[in-house]
Motif scaffolding. Structure first.
Motif, PDB file in Angstrom:
ATOM      1  N   ALA A   1      21.474 150.722  -5.552  1.00 44.38           N
ATOM      2  CA  ALA A   1      21.641 150.165  -6.894  1.00 44.38           C
ATOM      3  C   ALA A   1      23.024 150.509  -7.455  1.00 44.38           C
ATOM      4  O   ALA A   1      23.667 149.675  -8.102  1.00 44.38           O
ATOM      5  CB  ALA A   1      20.551 150.685  -7.819  1.00 44.38           C
ATOM      6  N   MET A   2      23.499 151.720  -7.195  1.00 44.84           N
ATOM      7  CA  MET A   2      24.829 152.111  -7.661  1.00 44.84           C
ATOM      8  C   MET A   2      25.914 151.309  -6.945  1.00 44.84           C
ATOM      9  O   MET A   2      26.921 150.947  -7.553  1.00 44.84           O
ATOM     10  CB  MET A   2      25.044 153.604  -7.454  1.00 44.84           C
ATOM     11  N   GLU A   3      25.728 151.046  -5.654  1.00 46.26           N
ATOM     12  CA  GLU A   3      26.707 150.242  -4.920  1.00 46.26           C
ATOM     13  C   GLU A   3      26.774 148.823  -5.472  1.00 46.26           C
ATOM     14  O   GLU A   3      27.860 148.262  -5.627  1.00 46.26           O
ATOM     15  CB  GLU A   3      26.353 150.211  -3.440  1.00 46.26           C
ATOM     16  N   ARG A   4      25.612 148.240  -5.756  1.00 46.32           N
ATOM     17  CA  ARG A   4      25.593 146.883  -6.320  1.00 46.32           C
ATOM     18  C   ARG A   4      26.265 146.855  -7.689  1.00 46.32           C
ATOM     19  O   ARG A   4      27.007 145.927  -8.005  1.00 46.32           O
ATOM     20  CB  ARG A   4      24.160 146.368  -6.430  1.00 46.32           C
ATOM     21  N   ALA A   5      26.013 147.882  -8.498  1.00 43.59           N
ATOM     22  CA  ALA A   5      26.634 147.941  -9.824  1.00 43.59           C
ATOM     23  C   ALA A   5      28.147 148.116  -9.707  1.00 43.59           C
ATOM     24  O   ALA A   5      28.906 147.501 -10.456  1.00 43.59           O
ATOM     25  CB  ALA A   5      26.027 149.076 -10.637  1.00 43.59           C
ATOM     26  N   ALA A   6      28.603 148.938  -8.777  1.00 42.66           N
ATOM     27  CA  ALA A   6      30.045 149.153  -8.598  1.00 42.66           C
ATOM     28  C   ALA A   6      30.721 147.891  -8.076  1.00 42.66           C
ATOM     29  O   ALA A   6      31.866 147.593  -8.440  1.00 42.66           O
ATOM     30  CB  ALA A   6      30.288 150.322  -7.650  1.00 42.66           C
ATOM     31  N   ASP A   7      30.031 147.135  -7.230  1.00 43.37           N
ATOM     32  CA  ASP A   7      30.608 145.894  -6.717  1.00 43.37           C
ATOM     33  C   ASP A   7      30.668 144.814  -7.792  1.00 43.37           C
ATOM     34  O   ASP A   7      31.518 143.923  -7.729  1.00 43.37           O
ATOM     35  CB  ASP A   7      29.794 145.381  -5.526  1.00 43.37           C
TER      36      ASP A   7
END
Length: 63
Positions: free
Chosen positions: A40-46
């Motif tokens: 979820a953090m990776e998707r938000a950062a992307d």
């Protein structure tokens, strides 16, 4: 008093999320205990727009 406690809990959760992001997804690793949170953090950062290093601009107000 209850407002202060709730505010402190929210602040601590936010700080823990920042530390978790800096410790794992920012380095390209998955968190060992909660991999769904890392995804979820990776998707938000992307999803956040960023500046390309090649397109460096001076954004200061000085001339």
């Amino acid at each position: 008093m209850l407002t202060v406690v709730i505010a402190m809990v929210v602040i601590l959760l936010l700080a823990a999320a920042v530390v978790l992001y800096a410790a794992y997804p920012a380095r390209g690793e998955r968190p060992p205990v909660v991999p769904w949170l890392g995804e979820a953090m990776e998707r938000a950062a992307d999803a956040v727009p960023t500046l390309d290093p090649e397109q460096e601009h001076d954004w200061s107000l000085r001339r």
